[in-house]
Write a protein that holds these residues in place. Structure first.
Motif, PDB file in Angstrom:
ATOM      1  N   UNK A  36      -6.532   3.797   2.759  1.00  0.00           N
ATOM      2  CA  UNK A  36      -7.534   3.423   1.936  1.00  0.00           C
ATOM      3  C   UNK A  36      -8.342   2.414   2.533  1.00  0.00           C
ATOM      4  N   UNK A  37      -7.721   1.402   3.083  1.00  0.00           N
ATOM      5  CA  UNK A  37      -8.210   0.356   3.882  1.00  0.00           C
ATOM      6  C   UNK A  37      -8.815   0.587   5.272  1.00  0.00           C
ATOM      7  N   UNK A  38      -8.240   1.520   5.957  1.00  0.00           N
ATOM      8  CA  UNK A  38      -8.915   1.889   7.273  1.00  0.00           C
ATOM      9  C   UNK A  38     -10.315   2.523   6.586  1.00  0.00           C
ATOM     10  N   UNK A  39     -10.431   3.326   5.865  1.00  0.00           N
ATOM     11  CA  UNK A  39     -11.566   4.133   5.190  1.00  0.00           C
ATOM     12  C   UNK A  39     -12.313   3.206   4.557  1.00  0.00           C
ATOM     13  N   UNK A  40     -11.834   2.005   3.829  1.00  0.00           N
ATOM     14  CA  UNK A  40     -12.495   0.806   3.255  1.00  0.00           C
ATOM     15  C   UNK A  40     -13.720   1.273   2.459  1.00  0.00           C
ATOM     16  N   UNK A  60      -8.518   8.179   6.923  1.00  0.00           N
ATOM     17  CA  UNK A  60      -7.391   8.648   6.106  1.00  0.00           C
ATOM     18  C   UNK A  60      -6.250   9.240   7.095  1.00  0.00           C
ATOM     19  N   UNK A  61      -6.635   9.602   8.266  1.00  0.00           N
ATOM     20  CA  UNK A  61      -5.687  10.046   9.329  1.00  0.00           C
ATOM     21  C   UNK A  61      -4.533   8.873  10.002  1.00  0.00           C
ATOM     22  N   UNK A  62      -5.097   7.631   9.494  1.00  0.00           N
ATOM     23  CA  UNK A  62      -4.076   6.454   9.712  1.00  0.00           C
ATOM     24  C   UNK A  62      -2.789   6.554   9.083  1.00  0.00           C
ATOM     25  N   UNK A  63      -2.789   7.249   7.875  1.00  0.00           N
ATOM     26  CA  UNK A  63      -1.712   7.378   7.236  1.00  0.00           C
ATOM     27  C   UNK A  63      -0.443   8.125   7.927  1.00  0.00           C
ATOM     28  N   UNK A  64      -1.269   9.079   8.864  1.00  0.00           N
ATOM     29  CA  UNK A  64      -0.118   9.734   9.802  1.00  0.00           C
ATOM     30  C   UNK A  64       0.169   9.157  10.884  1.00  0.00           C
ATOM     31  N   UNK A  65      -0.666   8.062  11.422  1.00  0.00           N
ATOM     32  CA  UNK A  65      -0.277   7.175  12.650  1.00  0.00           C
ATOM     33  C   UNK A  65       1.160   6.550  12.475  1.00  0.00           C
ATOM     34  N   UNK A  66       1.404   6.033  11.333  1.00  0.00           N
ATOM     35  CA  UNK A  66       2.624   5.477  10.876  1.00  0.00           C
ATOM     36  C   UNK A  66       3.857   6.255  10.418  1.00  0.00           C
ATOM     37  N   UNK A  67       3.816   7.664  10.616  1.00  0.00           N
ATOM     38  CA  UNK A  67       4.805   8.484  10.094  1.00  0.00           C
ATOM     39  C   UNK A  67       6.122   8.039  10.425  1.00  0.00           C
ATOM     40  N   UNK A  68       6.399   7.480  11.412  1.00  0.00           N
ATOM     41  CA  UNK A  68       7.758   6.958  11.638  1.00  0.00           C
ATOM     42  C   UNK A  68       8.275   5.872  11.010  1.00  0.00           C
ATOM     43  N   UNK A  69       7.159   5.175  10.287  1.00  0.00           N
ATOM     44  CA  UNK A  69       7.581   3.832   9.658  1.00  0.00           C
ATOM     45  C   UNK A  69       7.614   4.158   8.145  1.00  0.00           C
ATOM     46  N   UNK A  70       7.430   5.339   7.917  1.00  0.00           N
ATOM     47  CA  UNK A  70       7.271   5.856   6.378  1.00  0.00           C
ATOM     48  C   UNK A  70       8.283   6.481   5.871  1.00  0.00           C
ATOM     49  N   UNK A  71       9.026   6.283   4.727  1.00  0.00           N
ATOM     50  CA  UNK A  71      10.141   7.189   4.192  1.00  0.00           C
ATOM     51  C   UNK A  71       9.491   8.524   3.780  1.00  0.00           C
ATOM     52  N   UNK A  72      10.239   9.633   3.717  1.00  0.00           N
ATOM     53  CA  UNK A  72       9.832  10.970   3.252  1.00  0.00           C
ATOM     54  C   UNK A  72       8.198  11.410   3.563  1.00  0.00           C
ATOM     55  N   UNK A  73       7.969  11.179   4.796  1.00  0.00           N
ATOM     56  CA  UNK A  73       6.523  11.115   5.223  1.00  0.00           C
ATOM     57  C   UNK A  73       6.381  12.779   4.941  1.00  0.00           C
ATOM     58  N   UNK A 129     -10.688  -7.662   7.003  1.00  0.00           N
ATOM     59  CA  UNK A 129      -9.615  -8.327   7.989  1.00  0.00           C
ATOM     60  C   UNK A 129      -8.591  -7.232   7.650  1.00  0.00           C
ATOM     61  N   UNK A 130      -8.488  -6.583   6.552  1.00  0.00           N
ATOM     62  CA  UNK A 130      -7.318  -5.684   6.458  1.00  0.00           C
ATOM     63  C   UNK A 130      -7.788  -4.311   6.928  1.00  0.00           C
ATOM     64  N   UNK A 131      -8.988  -3.917   6.995  1.00  0.00           N
ATOM     65  CA  UNK A 131      -9.549  -2.726   7.583  1.00  0.00           C
ATOM     66  C   UNK A 131      -9.479  -2.926   9.350  1.00  0.00           C
ATOM     67  N   UNK A 132      -9.801  -3.887   9.751  1.00  0.00           N
ATOM     68  CA  UNK A 132      -9.479  -4.085  11.022  1.00  0.00           C
ATOM     69  C   UNK A 132      -7.785  -3.983  11.542  1.00  0.00           C
ATOM     70  N   UNK A 133      -7.151  -4.555  10.704  1.00  0.00           N
ATOM     71  CA  UNK A 133      -5.607  -4.489  10.987  1.00  0.00           C
ATOM     72  C   UNK A 133      -5.319  -3.050  11.100  1.00  0.00           C
ATOM     73  N   UNK A 134      -5.880  -2.188   9.733  1.00  0.00           N
ATOM     74  CA  UNK A 134      -5.379  -0.781   9.876  1.00  0.00           C
ATOM     75  C   UNK A 134      -5.948   0.057  10.999  1.00  0.00           C
ATOM     76  N   UNK A 135      -6.885  -0.403  11.418  1.00  0.00           N
ATOM     77  CA  UNK A 135      -7.494   0.241  12.846  1.00  0.00           C
ATOM     78  C   UNK A 135      -6.836  -0.102  13.899  1.00  0.00           C
ATOM     79  N   UNK A 136      -6.353  -1.385  14.072  1.00  0.00           N
ATOM     80  CA  UNK A 136      -5.462  -1.977  15.389  1.00  0.00           C
ATOM     81  C   UNK A 136      -4.413  -1.147  15.102  1.00  0.00           C
ATOM     82  N   UNK A 137      -3.578  -1.089  14.001  1.00  0.00           N
ATOM     83  CA  UNK A 137      -2.197  -0.552  13.813  1.00  0.00           C
ATOM     84  C   UNK A 137      -2.475   1.089  14.231  1.00  0.00           C
ATOM     85  N   UNK A 138      -3.326   1.641  13.697  1.00  0.00           N
ATOM     86  CA  UNK A 138      -3.358   3.068  14.144  1.00  0.00           C
ATOM     87  C   UNK A 138      -3.599   3.444  15.516  1.00  0.00           C
TER      88      UNK A 138
END
Length: 522
Positions: free
Chosen positions: A41-45, A238-251, A321-330
């Protein structure tokens, strides 16, 4: 000599699923479903998109330009559904790269990822640059001030570096900031939007369908089509949700839901905010005519006063700031996944994980390259929206490469094997997503309508895309990075069958840490 053996340690079904896909667990699963949704949501922001695009929307096509939010939401929801059943089968860090590799092959995934990484990096650049006009008024007496090119450069650099420092502390910080940013987004959109609609509505709802002279003497249809970027820029992330799949339970279940929620709720929030600002604008005609330097700040100053506006701008700062963080993380997870398979230039460096379980070197790259681009935009300040169009063109191209790969796999007999699938709707939804994506790319590649601009400036989105694509293709065929990797590829059908067999026969089977990597779940 006596020997002793230790009992095998039970591992989670998520990590066992990962091992079937050929990878050991490298991350901590600390990003729950709502944090995962918050990240997307924040990446989409929607708040960032509204603040960044409001002026462009109204000066290009007037209030009816908001219809593009509805059009783009419908198209991208189809894409999110396609992604959902792919990530359910392949919940691996790296998202689009991994999906394309497993659905097609390494070469196809390589060029897709090269293009997509460029889009993510430019996304960090444009988001940070757009933030300047909303951060600067916090520290000045005039909330309607517009930032200069130098101020944009300095503020954007600070935003990127702060986001990098926070990301370097680990997934838990990312999840926490995502939740804080989500609260800020919702407060900035819902509370302010309701306040404007209830207490400060200056215009009737009929203005939403009034062009108010936008487009000048030319065809309004051309102006309206040019305004497509408003919706196309919004539904990205919204695709950023999948970038952190290994850090998410029950992905396999949570990430598809997060993706679709991101599109639906993000679109609804953005539409609500756009309508609120349009109806509350005391000088709407002046905004459409381009006579107001910073329209949203002006609207807020007129309705909330200086103090209220500054509070809102602080909320906006949190969202940027949160949006940029999400983009960097993805972006950093994608580069890490790319490098982990020895497919990325400098793989030995970028596949390293810090003690806090963060791909820090990849994060440095995603943060450093935007700073270089800030200097380019310092000399071409008017090109910011056209650079944003390049970002979207690169992203949409990568999206459609995944959709096309999924259609090809279906034609070969692939039936998605994750816990979330489209079932009989797989074919029509995938075809609809592809048609929407191709039409969107045509709109994004169109030249700027201002014929007074130099050729390269009018076509900057397409030129930039072609440079990135051709450079990537040349490197791929000369260096052949895909030949250095032994990671699995083109195994979508085989993996789907394995997962279905496991669920049918072994749902209650305890899984231990001696489960083979790249083997079966049992």
């Amino acid at each position: 000599m006596s020997t002793s053996s230790q009992p095998s340690k039970r591992i989670s079904a998520d990590d066992a699923h990962l091992r079937v896909l050929g990878y050991e667990e490298n991350f901590d699963r600390k990003i729950g479903m709502w944090s995962n949704f918050a990240l997307g949501f924040l990446y989409l922001s929607p708040l960032v998109a509204v603040l960044s695009m409001f002026t462009q929307a109204l000066t290009t096509a007037g209030p009816p330009s908001i219809l593009w939010i509805v059009i783009a939401a419908g198209g991208q929801l189809l894409v999110a559904m396609v992604f959902g059943e792919i990530v359910s089968q392949f919940p691996i860090a790296g998202g689009l790269y991994q999906w394309a590799r497993r659905l097609w092959n390494g070469q196809y995934a390589w060029i897709l990822s090269w293009i997509y990484i460029s889009g993510v990096i430019v996304g960090c650049t444009t988001t940070a640059m757009f933030s300047a006009d909303f951060i600067l008024p916090i520290f000045t007496s005039d909330t309607n001030v517009a930032s200069t090119p130098m101020q944009k450069l300095v503020i954007a650099t600070i935003v990127v570096l702060v986001a990098l420092v926070l990301n370097a502390t680990g997934s838990k910080t990312l999840a926490t900031i995502a939740k804080i940013g989500l609260a800020a987004e919702l407060a900035g959109i819902i509370l302010v939007g309701l306040f404007l609609l209830i207490f400060h509505r200056e215009n009737s709802f009929s203005v939403l369908f009034d062009t108010m002279g936008a487009g000048g003497d030319g065809s309004y249809l051309s102006a309206f089509v040019t305004a497509a970027i408003i919706g196309l820029v919004l539904f990205y992330g919204f695709e950023a949700c999948g970038e952190v799949a290994e850090e998410t339970p029950n992905p396999g279940r949570s990430i598809p839901r997060s993706m679709m929620l991101t599109v639906v709720l993000g679109g609804a929030a953005a539409l609500f905010a756009f309508i609120g600002y349009i109806l509350a604008a005391p000088n709407l005609q002046g905004i459409v005519d381009g006579d107001v330097a910073n329209p949203i700040a002006a609207i807020l100053d007129d309705t909330l006063g200086t103090a209220g506006t500054k509070i809102f701008l602080i909320v906006a700062l949190t969202s940027f700031l949160a949006c940029v963080m999400g983009q960097q993380a993805a972006g950093s997870r994608l580069i890490f996944s790319f490098a982990r398979d020895d497919m990325f230039p400098g793989s030995r460096i970028f596949k390293k994980i810090s003690t806090r379980k963060v791909p820090l070197n990849a994060a440095y790259a995603v943060a450093g390259l935007p700073i270089v681009l800030f200097f380019l935009l310092y000399f071409l300040p008017g090109a910011l929206f056209r650079v944003a169009a390049f970002q979207m063109l690169a992203g949409y191209f990568a999206f459609q490469m995944v959709v096309l790969a999924s259609l090809r796999a279906r034609a070969k007999g692939w039936q998605p094997g994750g816990r979330w699938t489209l079932g009989k709707w797989g074919w029509p939804v995938s075809i609809g997503a592809l048609i929407y994506g191709v039409l969107s790319m045509i709109l994004l590649a169109r030249p700027n309508g201002d014929t007074s601009l130099p050729f390269y400036d009018r076509w900057i989105a397409l030129i930039g895309f072609l440079i990135v694509a051709v450079t990537g293709l040349v490197y791929m065929y000369v260096a052949k990075p895909y030949q250095r990797s032994t990671a699995p590829e083109g195994d979508a059908i085989e993996v789907a069958n394995t997962l279905r067999e496991h669920r049918a026969n072994n749902d209650n089977h305890d899984i231990t840490d001696d489960a083979p990597v790249g083997g079966t779940l049992v």
